[in-house]
Every structure is written in C-alpha cells, then in structure tokens.
Design a protein around this motif. Structure first.
Motif: not given
Length: 235
Positions: A17-20, A37-38, A82-83
């Motif tokens: 969530e933090s990454f997004i 777009n992802y 890859l997060t």
C-alpha cells in the motif's frame, strides 16, 4: 489494458500500500489519465521470506511467486515489480521463469549511491533490513561491488529493527516513529559520516510517512525503485 506493469505485492500488505501510495503521489499529474497503468497482486498468504531463507524446512514462498508470475505474465505487462526486498534472494529463479523483465530493486537502489547521491567511494553504508536480507547478502554484494563499505547494525540495534518490522508494522500496523528515530540516531552516533540504506519496505512505510521530519543521510530502496519507474516509464 495496454502499456502497463504488474506489482507483485502482499509481502506485506501495508508495504505494498505504501509503494502504491508513494508511486501515485510522485507521479506528475493534473488529470486521471496522467497516472500510470498497473495491476496489483496483493498475495498476502505468501509464506514469510526470512523464515525460509534462514530455515529451508520452513514454508517455501517460491512456488507462490512463480505461480503469480506465470498467471499474470499472460496479461503481458511491460515488466514486473517485486515490492519485497527480501524476496530478491530468489530473483534469478523468478526472472528465469519469464521473458518479461523483473525490476531489481536492490540493484536500482545501490546504483543510485553513486549515480544519484554521488557518495564518495569507500564510504560506509549501513544496511537496515530483515534478517533474511542480511543472511542472503544480496545488498552486501551489491554495495561492495559499487565500491562502498557495507556495514550492518550491532545485534542490539538489529533486534530493534526486527521489532519495528515484525511486531510494530506487520503485527500492529503501528508506524513506530520514536523507535525508528532512535535506531537511525544510534547508527549515526557510531559513524557520523555513514549513510543508511533502507532495504525493507516496512521501513519504507515509515520513511514515506515521516520523511519531512527526518534529517538523516537515508537512501530508501522503495523510493529509488519508484523514481526509476517514473523516469523510465513511456506511458
């Protein structure tokens, strides 16, 4: 959907969530169509990466990751993200399973030490991450290959980092800023000239939330990955 990428997340969910959130916040935009777009795969039930790296008898996360790549490769994304830093221990095996590029967050982060931050060679880089990342030595090898001195926190400090990652962020959803600040301060006291590389996305959650309050020489791997995506995106 055309011209998009796939985010392999859920390790953990708050970190994804933090990454997004950081990606969207940093994307230059004035209308809906300006965003990237992802698709997001929040596969929260993937077994713990550190447990398996430390004990091969523990539940293996690789089949889950490989299946995700196999399934979502059918959508033909431009690349995979890859997060989870620790999961990059399996990077070569994951990349070998697909012709679609998988971005390597640790490489992007360590490359930035010189290309973006112009840190003098032979400088000390403290690595903050999970015990799995320490054990795997992925960051150690990359930092040293860039010409820097790789250093890990003392055991007493690493225990605090473990607590911050697992007990605070993962278990309690608590962004424990006082402990985060305490850890950074202790490391800087040991070597005032050192830089600190955050190689765990739970730590990136804290960095994203409190970056305006921090006055430390920090390089955040997640942030470097986001900037790389924004710089190289042709959307």
């Amino acid at each position: 959907m055309n011209n998009f990428f796939a985010i392999l997340g859920g390790m953990g969910t708050l970190a994804t969530e933090s990454f997004i959130h950081s990606l969207n916040k940093k994307t230059p935009s004035s209308k809906d169509q300006d965003y990237l777009n992802y698709v997001v795969v929040n596969h929260a039930t993937i077994p713990d990466r550190t447990e398996f790296i430390k004990d091969s008898q523990a539940a293996d996360p690789r089949p889950y990751l490989l299946k995700d790549i196999q399934d979502f490769a059918q959508l033909k994304p431009n690349f995979f993200v890859l997060t989870c830093n620790t999961a990059h221990y399996f990077f070569d095996e994951l990349q070998a399973s697909t012709t679609i590029p998988l971005l390597h967050m640790p490489k992007i982060a360590t490359n930035s030490l010189n290309t973006r931050y112009h840190i003098k060679k032979n400088s000390t880089i403290f690595f903050l991450g999970t015990e799995g990342s320490l054990f795997s030595q992925v960051y150690k090898n990359l930092i040293e290959s860039e010409g820097y001195q790789y250093r890990t926190p003392a055991l007493s400090v690493q225990k605090k980092i473990n607590h911050l990652i697992y007990e605070d962020v993962k278990q309690k959803k608590y962004l424990n800023y006082p402990l985060f600040y305490e850890i950074l301060s202790e490391l800087l006291e040991i070597d005032p000239q050192a830089h600190m590389l955050l190689g765990c996305t739970e730590l990136s959650c804290l960095f994203e939330q409190f970056t305006t309050k921090l006055d430390f020489p920090i390089i955040d791997a997640q942030n470097e990955l986001i900037d790389f995506i924004l710089t190289h995106s042709n959307q």
